[in-house]
Design a protein around this motif. Structure first.
Motif, PDB file in Angstrom:
ATOM      1  N   TYR A  45       0.761  -1.237  -0.102  1.00 40.83           N
ATOM      2  CA  TYR A  45       0.190  -0.037   0.114  1.00 40.83           C
ATOM      3  C   TYR A  45       1.000   1.406  -0.097  1.00 40.83           C
ATOM      4  O   TYR A  45       0.611   2.152  -0.687  1.00 40.83           O
ATOM      5  N   THR A  46       1.885   1.401   0.786  1.00 34.91           N
ATOM      6  CA  THR A  46       2.766   2.386   0.921  1.00 34.91           C
ATOM      7  C   THR A  46       3.671   2.565  -0.247  1.00 34.91           C
ATOM      8  O   THR A  46       3.926   3.942  -0.669  1.00 34.91           O
ATOM      9  N   LEU A  51      -0.147   4.964  -1.298  1.00 35.11           N
ATOM     10  CA  LEU A  51      -0.974   5.567  -0.053  1.00 35.11           C
ATOM     11  C   LEU A  51      -0.122   5.853   0.815  1.00 35.11           C
ATOM     12  O   LEU A  51       1.049   5.242   1.042  1.00 35.11           O
ATOM     13  N   SER A  52      -0.613   6.839   1.749  1.00 33.90           N
ATOM     14  CA  SER A  52       0.187   7.319   2.882  1.00 33.90           C
ATOM     15  C   SER A  52       0.143   6.338   4.096  1.00 33.90           C
ATOM     16  O   SER A  52      -0.724   5.297   3.970  1.00 33.90           O
ATOM     17  N   ALA A  55      -2.935   6.371   5.923  1.00 36.61           N
ATOM     18  CA  ALA A  55      -4.204   5.740   5.018  1.00 36.61           C
ATOM     19  C   ALA A  55      -4.029   4.243   5.024  1.00 36.61           C
ATOM     20  O   ALA A  55      -5.261   3.541   5.366  1.00 36.61           O
ATOM     21  N   ALA A  56      -3.006   3.681   4.891  1.00 40.44           N
ATOM     22  CA  ALA A  56      -2.797   2.401   4.878  1.00 40.44           C
ATOM     23  C   ALA A  56      -3.179   1.555   6.438  1.00 40.44           C
ATOM     24  O   ALA A  56      -3.931   0.426   6.419  1.00 40.44           O
ATOM     25  N   SER A 109      -3.921  -2.303  -8.568  1.00 40.69           N
ATOM     26  CA  SER A 109      -3.200  -0.720  -8.565  1.00 40.69           C
ATOM     27  C   SER A 109      -3.950  -0.070  -9.634  1.00 40.69           C
ATOM     28  O   SER A 109      -3.101   0.487 -10.622  1.00 40.69           O
ATOM     29  N   THR A 114      -6.017  10.121  -5.286  1.00 37.01           N
ATOM     30  CA  THR A 114      -5.721   9.536  -3.956  1.00 37.01           C
ATOM     31  C   THR A 114      -6.906   9.098  -3.024  1.00 37.01           C
ATOM     32  O   THR A 114      -6.812   8.030  -2.645  1.00 37.01           O
ATOM     33  N   LYS A 117      -8.162   5.851  -4.398  1.00 36.62           N
ATOM     34  CA  LYS A 117      -7.478   4.639  -4.157  1.00 36.62           C
ATOM     35  C   LYS A 117      -7.558   4.214  -2.676  1.00 36.62           C
ATOM     36  O   LYS A 117      -7.541   2.889  -2.368  1.00 36.62           O
ATOM     37  N   PHE A 118      -7.781   5.166  -1.721  1.00 35.76           N
ATOM     38  CA  PHE A 118      -8.091   4.847  -0.492  1.00 35.76           C
ATOM     39  C   PHE A 118      -9.474   3.878  -0.388  1.00 35.76           C
ATOM     40  O   PHE A 118      -9.302   2.955   0.133  1.00 35.76           O
TER      41      PHE A 118
END
Length: 455
Positions: A45-46, A51-52, A55-56, A109, A114, A117-118
C-alpha cells in the motif's frame, strides 16, 4: 459379529491418500493468498500503490475490525447448510472464485485519485477478508466429517498443516522475486501479474479440494439455534482466556512480519533478505514437532507460555544482531520456533474449551466457539498487529522510497523487535490464568462421559 461391524466401520473411515492431498490443498490455497496479504500488504500500500502510511493503517484497522465479526456468521451459515455435497464441502466451490478475484483486485493498482485509491483499497481488502473466512471456516468444520476414525483425523490435520506451510513457504519466499521479475522494473505490473498467478493456483487448489473431498455423517449433523450457540460461551472463562491469548499472538506475529521488508530495505540496505527471513519462518515446523514431546512433560498451558516467551526472546535479540545477516537469521529462526508452538497450541486447546462449555452450560457448540477462537482471533489480531506499526511509522514521518531519518529507522527496528515481544509477553502472562481451568479437565471429561451414558 459386533467386531466385524466395528472393523468394517473403521475400514470405511480410512481416507485414501489422494483425498488427504485434496484436504491439504485447502490450507495451501488459503495460506498462499492470505499470507501474501498479511506479510506484504502494508508495504504494498505505501511503496507500490502510493497510499500514505496513515491511510494504509486506517484501512488495515477498519477493514479487519469490520470483517472479523463475520467469523460467527460464517459458522452459523455452514451449520445451516444442507446440500447433497454436505455442509462444508460446497463452500470450497462457491468461494473459490470470489476468494481469487478479490485477491487480484487488491493488487491491481488502478490509476485513481488519492481518495479513490483509499476506497478501492478499503473495499477490496474488506471483501477479500470476508471471502477468506468463507474459505477458512469450512476447512476446520469439515474435518470431523471426513472420517470417523481419530487416527485418520490426526493424519488429515497433519497433512493439512503441511499443505498450509507449503503455501506459506511459496509466497513468503518467492513473492518479492516473482514480482520483480514479472514487472521488469515496473513494480505495479509485477505485483499485479504475481497476484493473478497466485489467484489461479489458489482457485485450482480449492476446486481440487471440492472435487476430491467427501463428507460423511451428514444425517447425524444437527443444527444448533444461534442463540443457543452463543449461550455456550456464557461463563466459559478458559475459552475467553484462550481467545484473548490467541489475539495477542497474532498481534505479535503481524507486527513482526508486516515490517520485514521495511527493515531489510531501509535498516539493512538488503531488501532481498526479506525473502530469506520469510523462508526461515518455516522453523515454526520445529516448534510444531516439539509440541507432542513437550505436552508429555508439562501442562499444555505451560507449553503455550513457553512458546510465547521463546518468541519474545528471539524478537528481543534482533537489535543485538546488528547488520550481521547470519546473526539475524539465527535469532529470527529462534523466534519462529516459538511462534510455531504459539500458533499451534490454541487450535489444539480449543476443543478443551468446547468441553468446558458443554460441562458448564449443557451446550456443545463446537462450530461457534472454534470459529470465534480461530478466525475471529486471527483477523482481529493480525489487523491490529498490522495497524500498530503503521501508526508508529506515521508518527515519525515515514515516507516511502527515500533515505529514512534516524528516528524512522529506530521506529522500524522497534516495530520488528520490541513491539512483537511486548505482545507475546502479555499473551504469556494472560495464559497464566488458564492453568487453574486446565487442572479440571480430567474431571470435566469424566462428568461429560457419565452424563452422556445416561442419555
Amino acid at each position: 459379529m459386533t467386531s466385524k461391524i466395528a472393523e468394517a466401520m473403521k475400514s470405511d473411515s480410512k481416507v485414501p491418500f489422494h483425498r488427504m492431498l485434496a484436504y491439504a490443498s485447502t490450507d495451501a490455497a488459503g495460506n498462499l493468498l492470505y499470507t501474501t496479504v498479511t506479510t506484504f500488504i502494508l508495504y504494498y500500500y505505501t511503496d507500490i500503490f502510493g497510499l500514505s502510511v496513515a491511510a494504509a493503517g486506517t484501512i488495515l484497522l477498519a477493514a479487519r475490525i469490520l470483517d472479523a465479526f463475520d467469523a460467527p456468521v460464517w459458522g452459523f451459515i455452514i451449520d445451516h447448510t444442507h446440500t447433497k455435497w454436505g455442509k462444508s464441502r460446497p463452500w470450497f466451490l462457491w468461494m473459490a472464485f470470489p476468494f481469487a478475484i478479490f485477491f487480484i483486485l487488491m493488487f491491481w493498482s488502478p490509476q485513481l485519485s488519492t481518495g479513490a485509491k483509499f476506497w478501492w483499497a478499503m473495499i477490496t481488502y474488506l471483501l477479500f477478508g470476508i471471502s477468506y473466512t468463507g474459505v477458512g471456516t469450512p476447512i476446520s468444520s469439515i474435518l470431523p466429517n471426513l472420517s470417523n476414525d481419530s487416527e485418520e483425523r490426526i493424519k488429515l490435520n497433519s497433512t493439512r498443516m503441511i499443505g498450509g506451510n507449503i503455501g506459506y513457504l511459496v509466497t513468503a519466499t518467492f513473492t518479492l522475486g516473482i514480482a520483480a521479475f514479472l514487472g521488469g522494473g515496473n513494480d505495479t505490473l509485477g505485483w499485479r501479474y504475481t497476484a493473478i498467478i497466485f489467484a489461479i493456483i489458489g482457485f485450482a487448489l480449492l476446486l481440487f479440494a471440492f472435487l476430491d473431498t467427501k463428507e460423511i455423517n451428514q444425517d447425524a449433523e444437527k443444527s444448533i439455534p444461534i442463540l443457543k450457540s452463543i449461550k455456550a460461551a456464557k461463563n466459559n472463562w478458559p475459552w475467553v482466556i484462550l481467545v484473548v491469548v490467541f489475539i495477542f499472538y497474532w498481534l505479535g506475529n503481524a507486527s513482526r512480519t508486516s515490517v520485514v521488508v521495511y527493515y531489510t530495505q531501509y535498516n539493512l540496505g538488503v531488501k532481498g533478505f526479506a525473502s530469506v527471513l520469510n523462508a526461515l519462518v518455516m522453523f515454526q515446523m520445529v516448534g510444531m514437532l516439539l509440541i507432542p514431546l513437550l505436552v508429555k512433560k508439562i501442562k499444555k498451558s505451560h507449553v503455550l507460555i513457553f512458546g510465547m516467551c521463546l518468541a519474545a526472546f528471539g524478537q528481543l535479540l534482533i537489535p543485538l544482531a546488528g547488520h550481521s545477516l547470519i546473526s539475524l537469521g539465527i535469532v529470527w529462526s529462534i523466534a519462529s520456533v516459538g511462534t510455531g508452538i504459539s500458533v499451534s497450541m490454541p487450535f489444539a486447546m480449543l476443543s478443551d474449551t468446547v468441553d468446558y462449555g458443554e460441562w458448564k452450560n449443557g451446550i456443545r457448540a463446537s462450530g461457534f466457539l472454534t470459529a470465534i477462537g480461530s478466525s475471529f482471533a486471527i483477523k482481529i489480531g493480525s489487523g491490529l498487529g498490522g495497524w500498530a506499526p503503521s501508526v508508529i511509522l506515521n508518527k515519525v514521518g515515514y515516507t516511502a522510497g527515500v533515505n529514512q531519518s534516524h528516528s524512522t529507522l529506530s521506529a522500524i527496528q522497534f516495530c520488528i523487535s520490541y513491539l512483537p515481544a511486548i505482545f507475546f509477553v502479555i499473551g504469556a502472562l494472560i495464559m497464566i490464568l488458564y492453568i487453574r481451568y486446565e487442572s479440571k479437565e480430567n474431571q470435566i471429561k469424566a462428568d461429560l462421559n457419565a452424563r452422556r451414558d445416561t442419555l
